[in-house]
Design an enzyme around this catalytic site. Sequence first.
Site, PDB file in Angstrom:
ATOM      1  CB  SER A   1       1.916   6.730 -14.818  1.00 19.72           C
ATOM      2  OG  SER A   1       2.435   7.757 -14.942  1.00 19.72           O
TER       3      SER A   1
ATOM      4  NE  ARG B   1       0.216   6.519   0.524  1.00 21.90           N
ATOM      5  CZ  ARG B   1      -0.974   6.134   0.004  1.00 21.90           C
ATOM      6  NH1 ARG B   1      -1.287   4.760  -0.057  1.00 21.90           N
ATOM      7  NH2 ARG B   1      -1.899   7.051  -0.038  1.00 21.90           N
TER       8      ARG B   1
ATOM      9  NE  ARG C   1      -8.219   4.357   0.363  1.00 20.72           N
ATOM     10  CZ  ARG C   1      -8.103   5.348   1.025  1.00 20.72           C
ATOM     11  NH1 ARG C   1      -9.313   5.694   1.746  1.00 20.72           N
ATOM     12  NH2 ARG C   1      -7.057   5.855   1.311  1.00 20.72           N
ATOM     13  CE  LYS C   2     -11.000   9.634   0.678  1.00 14.74           C
ATOM     14  NZ  LYS C   2     -10.848   9.955   2.146  1.00 14.74           N
TER      15      LYS C   2
ATOM     16  CE1 TYR D   1       0.609   7.055  -3.735  1.00 14.85           C
ATOM     17  CE2 TYR D   1       0.380   8.823  -2.341  1.00 14.85           C
ATOM     18  CZ  TYR D   1      -0.317   8.050  -3.252  1.00 14.85           C
ATOM     19  OH  TYR D   1      -1.582   8.102  -3.707  1.00 14.85           O
TER      20      TYR D   1
ATOM     21  CG  HIS E   1       4.441  -6.146  -1.189  1.00 16.48           C
ATOM     22  ND1 HIS E   1       4.608  -5.069  -1.766  1.00 16.48           N
ATOM     23  CD2 HIS E   1       3.393  -6.670  -1.797  1.00 16.48           C
ATOM     24  CE1 HIS E   1       3.656  -4.632  -2.389  1.00 16.48           C
ATOM     25  NE2 HIS E   1       2.865  -5.685  -2.511  1.00 16.48           N
TER      26      HIS E   1
ATOM     27  CE  LYS F   1      -3.537  -0.921  -0.553  1.00 18.46           C
ATOM     28  NZ  LYS F   1      -3.847  -1.812  -1.730  1.00 18.46           N
TER      29      LYS F   1
ATOM     30  CB  SER G   1      -3.939   2.872   1.671  1.00 20.98           C
ATOM     31  OG  SER G   1      -3.899   2.267   0.456  1.00 20.98           O
TER      32      SER G   1
ATOM     33  CG  MET H   1      -2.396   3.853 -13.480  1.00 22.25           C
ATOM     34  SD  MET H   1      -1.322   3.876 -12.203  1.00 22.25           S
ATOM     35  CE  MET H   1      -1.411   2.061 -11.473  1.00 22.25           C
TER      36      MET H   1
ATOM     37  CG  ASN I   1      -0.088  -2.124  -8.171  1.00 24.71           C
ATOM     38  OD1 ASN I   1       0.085  -3.084  -9.040  1.00 24.71           O
ATOM     39  ND2 ASN I   1      -0.267  -2.476  -6.956  1.00 24.71           N
ATOM     40  CD1 TRP I   2       1.821   6.180 -10.524  1.00 27.13           C
ATOM     41  CD2 TRP I   2       1.920   6.906  -8.546  1.00 27.13           C
ATOM     42  NE1 TRP I   2       1.784   7.581 -10.546  1.00 27.13           N
ATOM     43  CE2 TRP I   2       1.787   8.108  -9.266  1.00 27.13           C
ATOM     44  CE3 TRP I   2       1.745   7.451  -6.928  1.00 27.13           C
ATOM     45  CZ2 TRP I   2       1.942   9.289  -8.978  1.00 27.13           C
ATOM     46  CZ3 TRP I   2       1.827   8.680  -6.849  1.00 27.13           C
ATOM     47  CH2 TRP I   2       1.737   9.791  -7.833  1.00 27.13           C
TER      48      TRP I   2
HETATM   49  S1  PPS Z   1      -0.544  -3.064  -3.123  1.00 28.62           S
HETATM   50  O1  PPS Z   1      -2.029  -3.743  -2.931  1.00 28.62           O
HETATM   51  O2  PPS Z   1      -0.216  -3.304  -1.799  1.00 28.62           O
HETATM   52  O3  PPS Z   1       0.313  -3.575  -4.127  1.00 28.62           O
HETATM   53  O4  PPS Z   1      -0.822  -1.544  -3.053  1.00 28.62           O
HETATM   54  P1  PPS Z   1       0.008  -0.302  -3.773  1.00 28.62           P
HETATM   55  O5  PPS Z   1       0.057  -0.308  -5.319  1.00 28.62           O
HETATM   56  O6  PPS Z   1       1.415  -0.550  -3.253  1.00 28.62           O
HETATM   57  O7  PPS Z   1      -0.711   1.099  -3.231  1.00 28.62           O
HETATM   58  C1  PPS Z   1      -2.055   1.486  -3.192  1.00 28.62           C
HETATM   59  C2  PPS Z   1      -2.070   2.879  -2.943  1.00 28.62           C
HETATM   60  O8  PPS Z   1      -1.443   3.634  -4.284  1.00 28.62           O
HETATM   61  C3  PPS Z   1      -2.388   4.645  -4.829  1.00 28.62           C
HETATM   62  N1  PPS Z   1      -1.989   4.473  -6.228  1.00 28.62           N
HETATM   63  C4  PPS Z   1      -1.834   5.905  -6.780  1.00 28.62           C
HETATM   64  N2  PPS Z   1      -1.875   7.094  -6.232  1.00 28.62           N
HETATM   65  C5  PPS Z   1      -1.670   8.101  -6.925  1.00 28.62           C
HETATM   66  N3  PPS Z   1      -1.390   7.976  -8.449  1.00 28.62           N
HETATM   67  C6  PPS Z   1      -1.653   6.864  -9.125  1.00 28.62           C
HETATM   68  N4  PPS Z   1      -1.378   6.778 -10.503  1.00 28.62           N
HETATM   69  C7  PPS Z   1      -1.814   5.826  -8.190  1.00 28.62           C
HETATM   70  N5  PPS Z   1      -1.832   4.521  -8.447  1.00 28.62           N
HETATM   71  C8  PPS Z   1      -1.974   3.768  -7.249  1.00 28.62           C
HETATM   72  C9  PPS Z   1      -3.667   3.792  -4.454  1.00 28.62           C
HETATM   73  O9  PPS Z   1      -4.922   4.749  -4.927  1.00 28.62           O
HETATM   74  C10 PPS Z   1      -3.697   3.082  -3.014  1.00 28.62           C
HETATM   75  O10 PPS Z   1      -3.687   4.278  -2.057  1.00 28.62           O
HETATM   76  P2  PPS Z   1      -4.980   4.786  -1.443  1.00 28.62           P
HETATM   77  O11 PPS Z   1      -4.531   5.629  -0.241  1.00 28.62           O
HETATM   78  O12 PPS Z   1      -5.785   3.774  -0.717  1.00 28.62           O
HETATM   79  O13 PPS Z   1      -5.726   5.600  -2.309  1.00 28.62           O
END
Ligand code: PPS
Length: 285
Positions: A218, A121, A247-248, A184, A99, A44, A129, A223, A48-49
């Site tokens: 991205s 982060r 999510r947010k 992050y 991870h 989290k 998250s 996404m 993925n970003w």
């Molecule tokens: S996981 O399931 O552990 O692999 O999750 P992970 O990808 O590491 O983290 C998910 C959070 O990253 C946010 N996210 C982004 N934020 C901004 N821009 C982009 N493009 C983006 N892609 C993923 C995602 O919304 C999750 O955070 P929260 O706070 O829950 O929204």
Amino acid sequence: AMSDYLWFEGIPFPTIEYEKEIMEKSCDKFVFRDEDTFILTYPKSGSNWMKEIVCLIQSKGDPTWVQSVPIWDRSLSIESQRGYQKLINKEGPRLINSHLPFHFFPESFFSSKAKIIYVIRNPRDVLVSGYFFWSKTKFVKIPESLTTYFEWFIKGNVAYGSWFEHTRAWLSMRERDNFLLLSYEDLKKDTKSTIKKICDFLGKKLEPDELDMVLKYSSFQAMKENKMSNFSLIKEDMAPNGLDLLRKGTTGDWKNYFTVAQAEAFDKVFQEKMAGFPPGLFPWE
Ligand code: PPS
């Protein structure tokens, strides 16, 4: 039971996609290659970003790949059953994500020149998250409330164990040339220059318009709309009501959820557990 964890060397892991035997193999036998690129994070934290960004850098901003192949097939996870098998058979440079805690990685990793991008982060946002994400899944122990999850998180009784230990240990690598530490928060605040940093680190030179395309595809919105990246393809047996990775996507969301007492308790734990690191290393409030 579905609601519990897979315990491996004292650390709780999700029960789907993970097997003790594979974990043992990825920790002991996996052969690292100098041309590999690793995206490492505590869950989290924006992994993925980072995957999306690195894939788009590789394709020079062309979105075809990220829009046609699921994100978990573009970047394979070393500790999952599927990922491990595919990785050992894959030729050429590999994009790998993990991870796993630092001490699980074998010696061969540390002597290889494989490039590591480690994204941190604000653990308070990681907590929030994670709470919303894991609550929708069927592969970890489900907390009944954020208060419960808060307690578990502080103690490290959540998937992949303690944020504090994970981060402390991986940060010990931060002076190495093949280790890029990103946050992050910086990625959010200054996306373009952070992407440039990643290009430099990976030795990829992009034209300004290619860089703009990386930025565009991205973005949170792109996404969220990309079904290859937003986790909507996750199977029902893993998340009966669907999963929403995007999510947010903001910083400081914890302020909407922590009580004053929780915020104070968290500060205290953070100061204790992260003592000794320069404060500037953690770019969040
Ligand atoms: S996981 O399931 O552990 O692999 O999750 P992970 O990808 O590491 O983290 C998910 C959070 O990253 C946010 N996210 C982004 N934020 C901004 N821009 C982009 N493009 C983006 N892609 C993923 C995602 O919304 C999750 O955070 P929260 O706070 O829950 O929204």
